[in-house]
Design a protein around this motif. Structure first.
Motif, PDB file in Angstrom:
ATOM      1  N   THR A 216      44.180  37.223  35.868  1.00  0.00           N
ATOM      2  CA  THR A 216      44.288  38.246  36.900  1.00  0.00           C
ATOM      3  C   THR A 216      44.106  39.597  36.228  1.00  0.00           C
ATOM      4  OG1 THR A 216      46.674  38.559  36.679  1.00  0.00           O
ATOM      5  CG2 THR A 216      45.929  36.829  38.214  1.00  0.00           C
ATOM      6  N   THR A 217      43.773  40.603  37.001  1.00  0.00           N
ATOM      7  CA  THR A 217      43.580  41.931  36.424  1.00  0.00           C
ATOM      8  C   THR A 217      44.862  42.435  35.759  1.00  0.00           C
ATOM      9  OG1 THR A 217      44.035  42.937  38.575  1.00  0.00           O
ATOM     10  CG2 THR A 217      41.715  42.558  37.994  1.00  0.00           C
TER      11      THR A 217
ATOM     12  N   GLY B 154      43.101  43.313  25.722  1.00  0.00           N
ATOM     13  CA  GLY B 154      42.500  42.154  26.348  1.00  0.00           C
ATOM     14  C   GLY B 154      43.346  40.921  26.173  1.00  0.00           C
ATOM     15  N   LYS B 155      42.745  39.805  26.528  1.00  0.00           N
ATOM     16  CA  LYS B 155      43.438  38.513  26.442  1.00  0.00           C
ATOM     17  C   LYS B 155      42.445  37.463  25.968  1.00  0.00           C
ATOM     18  CE  LYS B 155      46.260  35.326  29.125  1.00  0.00           C
ATOM     19  NZ  LYS B 155      46.979  35.102  30.364  1.00  0.00           N
ATOM     20  N   ILE B 156      42.870  36.655  25.015  1.00  0.00           N
ATOM     21  CA  ILE B 156      42.054  35.562  24.499  1.00  0.00           C
ATOM     22  C   ILE B 156      42.457  34.290  25.227  1.00  0.00           C
ATOM     23  CG2 ILE B 156      41.464  34.190  22.456  1.00  0.00           C
ATOM     24  CD1 ILE B 156      42.316  36.776  20.831  1.00  0.00           C
TER      25      ILE B 156
ATOM     26  N   ASP C  34      40.202  49.579  35.041  1.00  0.00           N
ATOM     27  CA  ASP C  34      39.370  48.905  36.050  1.00  0.00           C
ATOM     28  C   ASP C  34      37.959  48.542  35.567  1.00  0.00           C
ATOM     29  OD1 ASP C  34      41.466  48.968  37.909  1.00  0.00           O
ATOM     30  OD2 ASP C  34      40.908  50.979  38.567  1.00  0.00           O
ATOM     31  N   GLU C  35      37.735  48.517  34.269  1.00  0.00           N
ATOM     32  CA  GLU C  35      36.457  48.076  33.692  1.00  0.00           C
ATOM     33  C   GLU C  35      36.741  46.814  32.874  1.00  0.00           C
ATOM     34  OE1 GLU C  35      33.795  49.504  30.025  1.00  0.00           O
ATOM     35  OE2 GLU C  35      33.925  51.001  31.621  1.00  0.00           O
ATOM     36  N   PHE C  36      36.278  45.673  33.349  1.00  0.00           N
ATOM     37  CA  PHE C  36      36.561  44.396  32.702  1.00  0.00           C
ATOM     38  C   PHE C  36      35.297  43.831  32.066  1.00  0.00           C
ATOM     39  CE2 PHE C  36      39.748  45.076  35.892  1.00  0.00           C
ATOM     40  CZ  PHE C  36      40.917  44.785  35.213  1.00  0.00           C
TER      41      PHE C  36
ATOM     42  N   VAL D  75      34.965  40.194  39.360  1.00  0.00           N
ATOM     43  CA  VAL D  75      36.329  40.595  39.678  1.00  0.00           C
ATOM     44  C   VAL D  75      36.400  40.727  41.194  1.00  0.00           C
ATOM     45  CG1 VAL D  75      38.127  42.340  39.358  1.00  0.00           C
ATOM     46  CG2 VAL D  75      36.537  41.824  37.486  1.00  0.00           C
ATOM     47  N   GLU D  76      37.213  39.881  41.799  1.00  0.00           N
ATOM     48  CA  GLU D  76      37.401  39.888  43.246  1.00  0.00           C
ATOM     49  C   GLU D  76      38.886  40.047  43.510  1.00  0.00           C
ATOM     50  OE1 GLU D  76      35.729  36.240  44.721  1.00  0.00           O
ATOM     51  OE2 GLU D  76      33.755  36.686  43.893  1.00  0.00           O
ATOM     52  N   GLY D  77      39.244  41.174  44.099  1.00  0.00           N
ATOM     53  CA  GLY D  77      40.669  41.460  44.271  1.00  0.00           C
ATOM     54  C   GLY D  77      41.297  41.598  42.896  1.00  0.00           C
ATOM     55  N   ASN D  78      42.302  40.779  42.621  1.00  0.00           N
ATOM     56  CA  ASN D  78      42.902  40.821  41.285  1.00  0.00           C
ATOM     57  C   ASN D  78      42.533  39.590  40.448  1.00  0.00           C
ATOM     58  OD1 ASN D  78      44.472  38.855  42.493  1.00  0.00           O
ATOM     59  ND2 ASN D  78      46.419  39.706  41.812  1.00  0.00           N
ATOM     60  N   SER D  79      41.530  38.856  40.886  1.00  0.00           N
ATOM     61  CA  SER D  79      41.108  37.640  40.190  1.00  0.00           C
ATOM     62  C   SER D  79      39.863  37.877  39.357  1.00  0.00           C
ATOM     63  CB  SER D  79      40.834  36.538  41.217  1.00  0.00           C
ATOM     64  OG  SER D  79      40.399  35.367  40.579  1.00  0.00           O
ATOM     65  N   ILE D  80      39.921  37.466  38.083  1.00  0.00           N
ATOM     66  CA  ILE D  80      38.776  37.557  37.187  1.00  0.00           C
ATOM     67  C   ILE D  80      38.241  36.139  36.998  1.00  0.00           C
ATOM     68  CG2 ILE D  80      37.951  38.201  34.896  1.00  0.00           C
ATOM     69  CD1 ILE D  80      40.347  40.175  34.788  1.00  0.00           C
ATOM     70  N   ARG D  81      36.983  35.936  37.371  1.00  0.00           N
ATOM     71  CA  ARG D  81      36.376  34.612  37.317  1.00  0.00           C
ATOM     72  C   ARG D  81      35.081  34.645  36.548  1.00  0.00           C
ATOM     73  NH1 ARG D  81      38.423  31.033  40.895  1.00  0.00           N
ATOM     74  NH2 ARG D  81      39.785  31.841  42.513  1.00  0.00           N
ATOM     75  N   LEU D  82      34.729  33.499  35.979  1.00  0.00           N
ATOM     76  CA  LEU D  82      33.403  33.359  35.385  1.00  0.00           C
ATOM     77  C   LEU D  82      32.385  33.338  36.506  1.00  0.00           C
ATOM     78  CD1 LEU D  82      33.728  30.712  32.536  1.00  0.00           C
ATOM     79  CD2 LEU D  82      33.256  33.138  32.317  1.00  0.00           C
ATOM     80  N   ALA D  83      31.267  34.002  36.296  1.00  0.00           N
ATOM     81  CA  ALA D  83      30.210  34.051  37.316  1.00  0.00           C
ATOM     82  C   ALA D  83      29.400  32.778  37.297  1.00  0.00           C
ATOM     83  CB  ALA D  83      29.310  35.254  37.076  1.00  0.00           C
TER      84      ALA D  83
END
Length: 137
Positions: free
Chosen positions: A48-49, A57-59, A73-75, A129-137
Motif C-alpha cells: 500500500t502507499t 522504500g520497501k524490499i 506521491d511518486e512511486f 497505483v490505484e487508490g492506496n494500492s501499488i500493483r504490478l502492471a
C-alpha cells in the motif's frame, strides 16, 4: 573385494550428495546467474502507499521487487536482484537501495548505480497505483 569396494564407493557418493543437497538454499536469490525462482505476477498487489516511506522504500523479497517513493506521491519499482552477481538487495538507506554481497548501491529514484561493483542499473518494474494500492502492471 570388488563388491565391498563398490559398496563403499556407492555409500560415500550417496552420502556426499545428500550432504551437498542438505547444505544448499533453494531459491535464496544469491546465485551468480541472476535468476530468481519466484517472480511477482502482473496485477499482484505489492504494497500500500502507506507502506512506502517518502525518501525510502520497501524490499519485497518473495516477489524480488523493490518499491520506492523518492518524492511524495511518486512511486517507483525495480528488480530486487543486484546486477553484479545476482544477490537480493537487503536495505534502503540514505536514498539508495543496498546490496549486502559486495556493497553495490542503487538510486531510489531511477535504479542507477550509485556505487560499488554493479555494472548496470536495477531493471525497472512496471507498477500502477490505484487508490492506496501499488500493483504490478
Amino acid at each position: 573385494m570388488t563388491d565391498s569396494s563398490t559398496r563403499r564407493t556407492v555409500l560415500a557418493t550417496g552420502a556426499a550428495a545428500a550432504l551437498a543437497a542438505g547444505c544448499s538454499k533453494y531459491g535464496d536469490g544469491n546465485d551468480s546467474s541472476g535468476s530468481s525462482s519466484v517472480k511477482a505476477s502482473g496485477g499482484q498487489e505489492l504494497a500500500t502507499t502507506a507502506d512506502i516511506p517518502v525518501g525510502g522504500g520497501k524490499i519485497l523479497k518473495a516477489q524480488k521487487v523493490v518499491v520506492t517513493q523518492p518524492k511524495k506521491d511518486e512511486f517507483k519499482a525495480f528488480s530486487a536482484v543486484c546486477t553484479h552477481q545476482g544477490c537480493t538487495v537487503s536495505a534502503i538507506a540514505n536514498g539508495t537501495i543496498n546490496c549486502p554481497c559486495h556493497g553495490s548501491k542503487f538510486n531510489i529514484a531511477d535504479g542507477t548505480v550509485a556505487g560499488g561493483p554493479a555494472p548496470k542499473p536495477l531493471p525497472a518494474e512496471q507498477i500502477t497505483v490505484e487508490g492506496n494500492s501499488i500493483r504490478l502492471a
